[in-house]
Design a protein around this motif. Sequence first.
Motif, PDB file in Angstrom:
ATOM      1  N   LYS A  57       0.836  -1.198   0.000  1.00 28.08           N
ATOM      2  CA  LYS A  57       0.000   0.000   0.000  1.00 28.08           C
ATOM      3  C   LYS A  57       0.873   1.251   0.000  1.00 28.08           C
ATOM      4  N   LYS A  58       1.973   1.183   0.735  1.00 25.79           N
ATOM      5  CA  LYS A  58       2.895   2.316   0.801  1.00 25.79           C
ATOM      6  C   LYS A  58       3.509   2.593  -0.565  1.00 25.79           C
ATOM      7  N   MET A  59       3.747   1.544  -1.327  1.00 25.43           N
ATOM      8  CA  MET A  59       4.298   1.731  -2.665  1.00 25.43           C
ATOM      9  C   MET A  59       3.346   2.522  -3.558  1.00 25.43           C
ATOM     10  N   MET A  60       2.051   2.360  -3.322  1.00 26.93           N
ATOM     11  CA  MET A  60       1.059   3.067  -4.132  1.00 26.93           C
ATOM     12  C   MET A  60       0.824   4.482  -3.624  1.00 26.93           C
ATOM     13  N   GLU A  61       1.341   4.795  -2.437  1.00 30.32           N
ATOM     14  CA  GLU A  61       1.111   6.115  -1.852  1.00 30.32           C
ATOM     15  C   GLU A  61       2.338   7.005  -1.865  1.00 30.32           C
ATOM     16  N   ASP A  62       3.545   6.424  -1.785  1.00 28.80           N
ATOM     17  CA  ASP A  62       4.753   7.239  -1.723  1.00 28.80           C
ATOM     18  C   ASP A  62       4.894   8.069  -2.996  1.00 28.80           C
ATOM     19  N   PRO A  63       5.039   9.383  -2.846  1.00 25.70           N
ATOM     20  CA  PRO A  63       5.100  10.261  -4.035  1.00 25.70           C
ATOM     21  C   PRO A  63       6.315  10.004  -4.922  1.00 25.70           C
ATOM     22  N   GLU A  64       7.391   9.443  -4.366  1.00 23.02           N
ATOM     23  CA  GLU A  64       8.581   9.167  -5.168  1.00 23.02           C
ATOM     24  C   GLU A  64       8.286   8.193  -6.307  1.00 23.02           C
ATOM     25  N   PHE A  65       7.257   7.343  -6.125  1.00 24.44           N
ATOM     26  CA  PHE A  65       6.967   6.313  -7.118  1.00 24.44           C
ATOM     27  C   PHE A  65       5.866   6.711  -8.108  1.00 24.44           C
ATOM     28  N   THR A  66       5.458   7.973  -8.094  1.00 22.28           N
ATOM     29  CA  THR A  66       4.369   8.421  -8.970  1.00 22.28           C
ATOM     30  C   THR A  66       4.647   8.090 -10.428  1.00 22.28           C
ATOM     31  N   SER A  67       5.866   8.395 -10.884  1.00 23.63           N
ATOM     32  CA  SER A  67       6.194   8.168 -12.297  1.00 23.63           C
ATOM     33  C   SER A  67       6.390   6.697 -12.627  1.00 23.63           C
ATOM     34  N   LEU A  68       6.572   5.855 -11.601  1.00 18.92           N
ATOM     35  CA  LEU A  68       6.810   4.432 -11.837  1.00 18.92           C
ATOM     36  C   LEU A  68       5.517   3.631 -11.964  1.00 18.92           C
ATOM     37  N   ARG A  69       4.432   4.145 -11.389  1.00 18.58           N
ATOM     38  CA  ARG A  69       3.220   3.339 -11.252  1.00 18.58           C
ATOM     39  C   ARG A  69       2.594   2.970 -12.593  1.00 18.58           C
ATOM     40  N   LYS A  70       2.878   3.736 -13.623  1.00 19.86           N
ATOM     41  CA  LYS A  70       2.321   3.419 -14.943  1.00 19.86           C
ATOM     42  C   LYS A  70       3.178   2.438 -15.720  1.00 19.86           C
ATOM     43  N   LEU A  71       4.351   2.100 -15.179  1.00 20.43           N
ATOM     44  CA  LEU A  71       5.250   1.199 -15.888  1.00 20.43           C
ATOM     45  C   LEU A  71       4.820  -0.258 -15.697  1.00 20.43           C
ATOM     46  N   PRO A  72       4.855  -1.068 -16.747  1.00 20.09           N
ATOM     47  CA  PRO A  72       4.488  -2.489 -16.620  1.00 20.09           C
ATOM     48  C   PRO A  72       5.358  -3.224 -15.598  1.00 20.09           C
ATOM     49  N   GLU A  73       6.651  -2.865 -15.541  1.00 26.05           N
ATOM     50  CA  GLU A  73       7.548  -3.536 -14.599  1.00 26.05           C
ATOM     51  C   GLU A  73       7.102  -3.318 -13.152  1.00 26.05           C
ATOM     52  N   PHE A  74       6.681  -2.095 -12.838  1.00 25.74           N
ATOM     53  CA  PHE A  74       6.200  -1.790 -11.488  1.00 25.74           C
ATOM     54  C   PHE A  74       4.929  -2.570 -11.179  1.00 25.74           C
ATOM     55  N   GLN A  75       4.022  -2.598 -12.134  1.00 27.78           N
ATOM     56  CA  GLN A  75       2.755  -3.320 -11.933  1.00 27.78           C
ATOM     57  C   GLN A  75       2.990  -4.819 -11.747  1.00 27.78           C
ATOM     58  N   GLU A  76       3.954  -5.352 -12.475  1.00 28.31           N
ATOM     59  CA  GLU A  76       4.289  -6.770 -12.315  1.00 28.31           C
ATOM     60  C   GLU A  76       4.834  -7.050 -10.917  1.00 28.31           C
ATOM     61  N   LEU A  77       5.647  -6.122 -10.401  1.00 34.90           N
ATOM     62  CA  LEU A  77       6.198  -6.303  -9.067  1.00 34.90           C
ATOM     63  C   LEU A  77       5.101  -6.306  -8.009  1.00 34.90           C
ATOM     64  N   LEU A  78       4.132  -5.430  -8.166  1.00 33.37           N
ATOM     65  CA  LEU A  78       3.029  -5.396  -7.210  1.00 33.37           C
ATOM     66  C   LEU A  78       2.199  -6.669  -7.271  1.00 33.37           C
ATOM     67  N   ALA A  79       2.191  -7.327  -8.415  1.00 36.33           N
ATOM     68  CA  ALA A  79       1.416  -8.565  -8.559  1.00 36.33           C
ATOM     69  C   ALA A  79       2.152  -9.794  -8.069  1.00 36.33           C
ATOM     70  N   MET A  80       3.448  -9.620  -7.680  1.00 35.95           N
ATOM     71  CA  MET A  80       4.215 -10.761  -7.193  1.00 35.95           C
ATOM     72  C   MET A  80       3.602 -11.321  -5.915  1.00 35.95           C
ATOM     73  N   GLU A  81       3.713 -12.629  -5.764  1.00 33.68           N
ATOM     74  CA  GLU A  81       3.261 -13.266  -4.525  1.00 33.68           C
ATOM     75  C   GLU A  81       4.162 -12.830  -3.385  1.00 33.68           C
ATOM     76  N   PRO A  82       3.566 -12.447  -2.245  1.00 32.53           N
ATOM     77  CA  PRO A  82       4.417 -12.053  -1.102  1.00 32.53           C
ATOM     78  C   PRO A  82       5.330 -13.188  -0.674  1.00 32.53           C
ATOM     79  N   ARG A  83       6.522 -12.849  -0.281  1.00 32.90           N
ATOM     80  CA  ARG A  83       7.467 -13.858   0.171  1.00 32.90           C
ATOM     81  C   ARG A  83       7.097 -14.321   1.571  1.00 32.90           C
ATOM     82  N   VAL A  84       7.108 -15.633   1.786  1.00 35.35           N
ATOM     83  CA  VAL A  84       6.830 -16.206   3.104  1.00 35.35           C
ATOM     84  C   VAL A  84       8.134 -16.308   3.870  1.00 35.35           C
TER      85      VAL A  84
END
Length: 261
Positions: A233-260
């Motif tokens: 959630k912080k990744m979607m809110e931190d202003p530093e990542f505003t320009s990254l959120r539209k990138l496919p690579e960023f979206q793929e990272l958010l879709a990764m399964e959380p590490r156990v």
Amino acid sequence: MIFSLSLLVPQAVIVTTLAMQPQDAASGFRPAASSDVSKTTQPSQPLTLEMRGDIFMARKMYREAAETYKEASPDSAVIENKIGIAYHQMLQTEIAKRYYERAIKLDSDYPEAVNNLGTIYYSRKNYRRATKLYQRALRLSPNSASIYSNLGTAFFARRNYKSATLAYQKALELDPEVFEHRNSWGVLLQERSVEERAKFHYYLAKTYAKAGMNDRAINYIRKALEEGYTDRKKMMEDPEFTSLRKLPEFQELLAMEPRVL
């Protein structure tokens, strides 16, 4: 230039600022000034004890380096500092500390030795003392990216993330490669051991993103997630990542399964 053991392991350090001799000088061979073989080749200058010690350090022969440096000038702050680094690389930090202190006694305005003494206190988890030494070193060398990096890491260890971020941003401004150095010899230690590796990599990602270095930002987000960072959630809110959120690579990272963990 920077001297390292390895990144993000206990007592990991990197060392910087030393001009190593060229390979042909180290081997005792100097090529002719031109292709005209009829011209006489001048003999190379003999290696000093300090140069020999530097070669041992580059080869990671730290004990041999320390013994060679000891045969050089006993009243040189630079030599005392290099002996300290050799022992530091052998994880003999109490001996290293004594040599850094000797270097500072010989030259109280020697920022490299002040910084390196700070890394000793950092390794002992005396982060407040380390912070003060890094700040003192920066007063002597205000444009050192490596020392700013160390200061940021000390603040990070104290969970003063705001000050850590400011120090990291300044370090990156001074040297865009400051967090990527991997060399193996020099005179200034750069501390890289941290306990919260996932969060550390997340903050580096923010630093790179703010500087517009998106590829590296994505890379460090990936590292943070792989090491267990969970606050997506912080990744979607931190202003530093505003320009990254539209990138496919960023979206793929958010879709990764959380590490156990």
